[in-house]
Design an enzyme around this catalytic site. Structure first.
Site, PDB file in Angstrom:
ATOM      1  N   LYS A 150     -59.994  66.301  25.884  1.00  0.00           N
ATOM      2  CA  LYS A 150     -59.360  66.743  24.646  1.00  0.00           C
ATOM      3  C   LYS A 150     -60.239  66.379  23.458  1.00  0.00           C
ATOM      4  O   LYS A 150     -60.722  65.236  23.340  1.00  0.00           O
ATOM      5  CB  LYS A 150     -57.983  66.094  24.496  1.00  0.00           C
ATOM      6  CG  LYS A 150     -56.957  66.581  25.510  1.00  0.00           C
ATOM      7  CD  LYS A 150     -56.590  68.031  25.280  1.00  0.00           C
ATOM      8  CE  LYS A 150     -55.493  68.491  26.222  1.00  0.00           C
ATOM      9  NZ  LYS A 150     -55.093  69.889  25.983  1.00  0.00           N
ATOM     10  N   LYS A 194     -50.835  79.679  32.738  1.00  0.00           N
ATOM     11  CA  LYS A 194     -49.866  78.632  33.053  1.00  0.00           C
ATOM     12  C   LYS A 194     -48.560  79.305  33.457  1.00  0.00           C
ATOM     13  O   LYS A 194     -48.066  80.190  32.751  1.00  0.00           O
ATOM     14  CB  LYS A 194     -49.650  77.718  31.851  1.00  0.00           C
ATOM     15  CG  LYS A 194     -50.910  76.962  31.430  1.00  0.00           C
ATOM     16  CD  LYS A 194     -50.680  76.088  30.215  1.00  0.00           C
ATOM     17  CE  LYS A 194     -51.956  75.335  29.836  1.00  0.00           C
ATOM     18  NZ  LYS A 194     -51.789  74.495  28.626  1.00  0.00           N
TER      19      LYS A 194
END
Length: 325
Positions: free
Chosen positions: A107, A214
């Site tokens: 991240k 997803k």
């Protein structure tokens, strides 16, 4: 099959599971799990999502719990480690939770941090994985085009597999993809697919080299398979910080894809301090199993959300169900 609301409420349980490391700005992950004819399923849109956006997540839960599983092509899925926006010194301990993973998603673009923090974190991951390891970074649309160009130029030295959602809009993604073409760093689209009214727009605009799919945000396995089949780009299957029930949904999606070229972001149970099953889908040897999990009632009791949070989730379930018609 569209179950009525009473079918959903009959087995619905709400859990609140602490995270091992703060992630996405939260310390506790809340989720609602329920059992359908095909097995346990999960409804866990993030708290800040409104009912309209959450409706896709409920369609996914119903799809997994009340529909037949598509044909599967594999029984294990190779997965990546996920490194939150931690201090570089914490990277080895984070990676230790993902045994055998050859790929790490890091991240970046955390609002409270600067580019130097990202560089230090990615450098620490490269040191830990060695030259053969694969590193992808995820900005969650945190940069504008100029910031993204500067960051990608600085991070490209670590041999990036791809940069995920560096900018927010499809137009910005197309521009940054053109600007960094000489860096040989592919651009992957996540939010521009799962949050878009037209998930295929990013491909038509030439704004990405890879798409992230997803199961929950896209409305379920069958809907995600249709999008993956139409988009004409390589696909990475990822999760949304789910319990093992939601991860099982993602694993079935990954197993149903005819071609799977990248390690998948389906190892996020390693970021939780608990789960709803005694056999969590944690990575072993860099992969997770493709199977439905049995939910343990003792763990449901242990991680049961407060009465106030349970009421909040059940009300959300009712409202979202109404939107499905």
């Amino acid at each position: 099959m569209q179950p009525d609301i009473e079918d959903l409420l009959r087995t619905a349980r709400v859990v609140a599971i602490p995270l091992a490391t703060r992630f996405r700005g939260i310390d506790v992950r809340e989720a609602l799990v329920m059992r359908g004819p095909s097995g346990w399923t999960e409804f866990s849109p993030f708290i800040e999502y409104d009912d309209a956006e959450s409706a896709a997540w409920l369609r996914a839960a119903i799809d997994f719990g009340w529909s037949d599983t598509p044909t599967l092509h594999r029984d294990h899925i190779r997965v990546n480690a996920t490194v939150p926006a931690v201090d570089a010194a914490e990277v080895p301990s984070v990676l230790a939770r993902f045994p055998g993973c050859r790929t790490a998603k890091v991240k970046v673009a955390e609002r409270s941090q600067v580019l130097a923090d990202d560089i230090a974190r990615v450098s620490a991951v490269r040191d830990a994985l060695g030259p053969e390891g694969r590193i992808r970074v995820d900005a969650n649309a945190g940069w504008n085009v100029d910031q993204a160009e500067r960051a990608i130029h600085a991070l490209a030295t670590f041999d990036l597999e791809y940069v995920e959602q560096p900018c927010a809009s499809v137009e910005e993604l197309a521009e940054i993809r053109a600007r960094v073409a000489d860096f040989d760093v592919p651009i992957a689209a996540d939010e521009s697919v799962r949050k878009a009214s037209d998930p295929l727009a990013v491909a038509r605009a030439g704004a990405a080299d890879i798409i992230i799919v997803k199961a929950q945000p896209l409305g379920g396995i069958h809907a995600a398979l249709r999008i993956a089949g139409e988009v004409g780009l390589p696909v990475v299957v990822s999760s949304a910080l789910d319990t093992s029930v939601g991860i099982s949904m993602g694993a079935h999606l990954a197993a149903a894809l005819p071609q799977l070229d990248f390690d998948c972001g389906l190892a996020t149970t390693a970021l939780l301090s608990g789960d709803v099953t005694r056999s969590p889908l944690d990575p072993v040897g860099g992969a997770i199993r493709v199977e439905r999990v049995d939910v343990d009632t003792d763990l449901l009791d242990r991680f049961e959300a407060s009465p106030e949070r349970r009421t909040w989730w059940l009300d959300r379930l009712r409202r979202t169900h109404e939107l499905l018609g």
